[in-house]
Scaffold this active site. Structure first.
Site, short mmCIF file in Angstrom:
data_model
loop_
_atom_site.label_atom_id
_atom_site.label_comp_id
_atom_site.label_asym_id
_atom_site.label_seq_id
_atom_site.Cartn_x
_atom_site.Cartn_y
_atom_site.Cartn_z
N GLU A 46 0.82 -1.14 0.01
CA GLU A 46 -0.18 0.00 0.01
C GLU A 46 0.85 1.21 -0.10
O GLU A 46 0.62 2.19 -0.75
CB GLU A 46 -0.94 -0.21 1.25
CG GLU A 46 -1.98 -1.06 0.97
CD GLU A 46 -3.12 -0.72 -0.01
OE1 GLU A 46 -3.20 0.35 -0.45
OE2 GLU A 46 -3.85 -1.74 -0.14
N THR A 47 1.80 1.36 1.00
CA THR A 47 2.35 2.65 1.10
C THR A 47 4.13 2.50 1.43
O THR A 47 4.58 3.42 1.77
CB THR A 47 2.03 3.59 2.28
OG1 THR A 47 2.01 2.62 3.59
CG2 THR A 47 0.48 3.67 1.94
#
Length: 313
Positions: free
Chosen positions: A108-109
């Site tokens: 995701e990040t």
């Protein structure tokens, strides 16, 4: 007769109606909301980005290469070492393995290294009022976001996220934030931007609520000896095939642990053709985070690589 000005923005059609709803249904202050939306910027880059997500434009072998990299594996090991107590607590509380939580954060990040560069209110407003194909969804998420900022005493203009309005280390949409984020360190706030413990617990809680089965495997490689019928290749994510049905259809169950659970057929495109896997309930649980078999497989394979390297330290 005095004619009062009606707040409207030509770039945000139906905004006035939306503000009316927030005032009447949720008790927001009209003047404050109008001031907030006066500061909102419509972003063409958001509209361009949402029309070409990687899951729909890349084959598996290219998609996989984005996420299964040495830097993401090493980053996951480092994150696990730094937050091993919170990860162990999450695993004990929710039954979700530490490596799955870490891998989701990695996909995701990059473990918080890239939480997005768009103001959440710009992203959600642009998509709610300027992207008709999914306007109802993003309008609802904008509603949730405004309620969330009130609940958590957050700024409405400062939070940043993805082009779709996903927020924090785990990239929760506002409705998911409100429903599944947890105050995992007990400080009285649910903060998935800067509080790694809350982010870890929130991801684990999300997967548990969406059917994660503690101790069960995720997905297993298979071969198929017969030509597959069209209905078996519809790529439905939810498990629905019994082991008997799969065996009759020509699938090998050799790598599948014993059990009587139903399974899904996962097809992934490699340079030399299709690759087949059998997904269990936990694979489906990961697709509730992102409705893509490629996403779920990237998380699974990144988690396996992180677990292996962490165990070698």
């Amino acid at each position: 007769m005095v004619v009062l000005p009606v707040h409207a923005d030509a770039e945000l059609p139906e905004l006035s109606m939306f503000i009316d709803e927030m005032v009447t249904e949720h008790g927001f202050n009209r003047d404050e909301l109008e001031a907030v939306f006066d500061d909102v910027e419509v972003k063409d880059s958001i509209l361009k980005a949402i029309s070409r997500p990687a899951e729909k434009s890349k084959p598996w072998y290219d998609y996989r290469n984005i996420f299964i990299t040495d830097s993401r594996i090493n980053g996951g090991v480092a994150f696990w070492q730094e937050h091993k107590e919170a990860l162990a607590h999450a695993e004990a509380t929710y039954g979700v393995p530490a490596e799955i939580i870490v891998a989701i954060l990695g996909v995701e990040t990059r473990y918080g290294g890239n939480v997005g560069g768009y103001r959440v209110i710009d992203a959600l407003s642009t998509l709610a009022f300027r992207y008709p194909p999914r306007s109802p969804f993003f309008r609802s998420e904008l509603e949730h976001f405004l309620i969330l900022t009130r609940e958590e005493q957050m700024s409405q203009l400062e939070p940043v996220g993805s082009y779709a309005g996903a927020m924090g280390l785990g990239q929760f949409m506002p409705s998911s934030y409100r429903a599944y984020a947890v105050d995992f360190d007990g400080d009285g706030h649910r903060d998935i931007w800067t509080n790694h413990t809350d982010a870890i617990g929130s991801i684990a809680n999300y997967l548990k609520v969406h059917g994660w089965v503690p101790g069960q495997s995720i997905v297993h490689r298979t071969e198929v000896s017969n030509g597959l019928s069209e209905n078996m290749l519809d790529n439905a994510l939810k498990p629905s095939y019994s082991r008997e049905e799969l065996a009759v259809a020509g699938f090998s169950l050799a790598q599948l642990p014993a059990g009587n659970d139903v399974l899904s057929i996962v097809t992934l495109t490699q340079p030399d053709g299709e690759e087949y896997w059998l997904g269990r309930q936990n694979f489906y649980a990961i697709t509730r985070y992102n409705h893509s078999r490629m996403y779920a497989m990237a998380v699974t394979q990144l988690a396996q690589a992180i677990r292996q390297q962490f165990g070698e330290l």
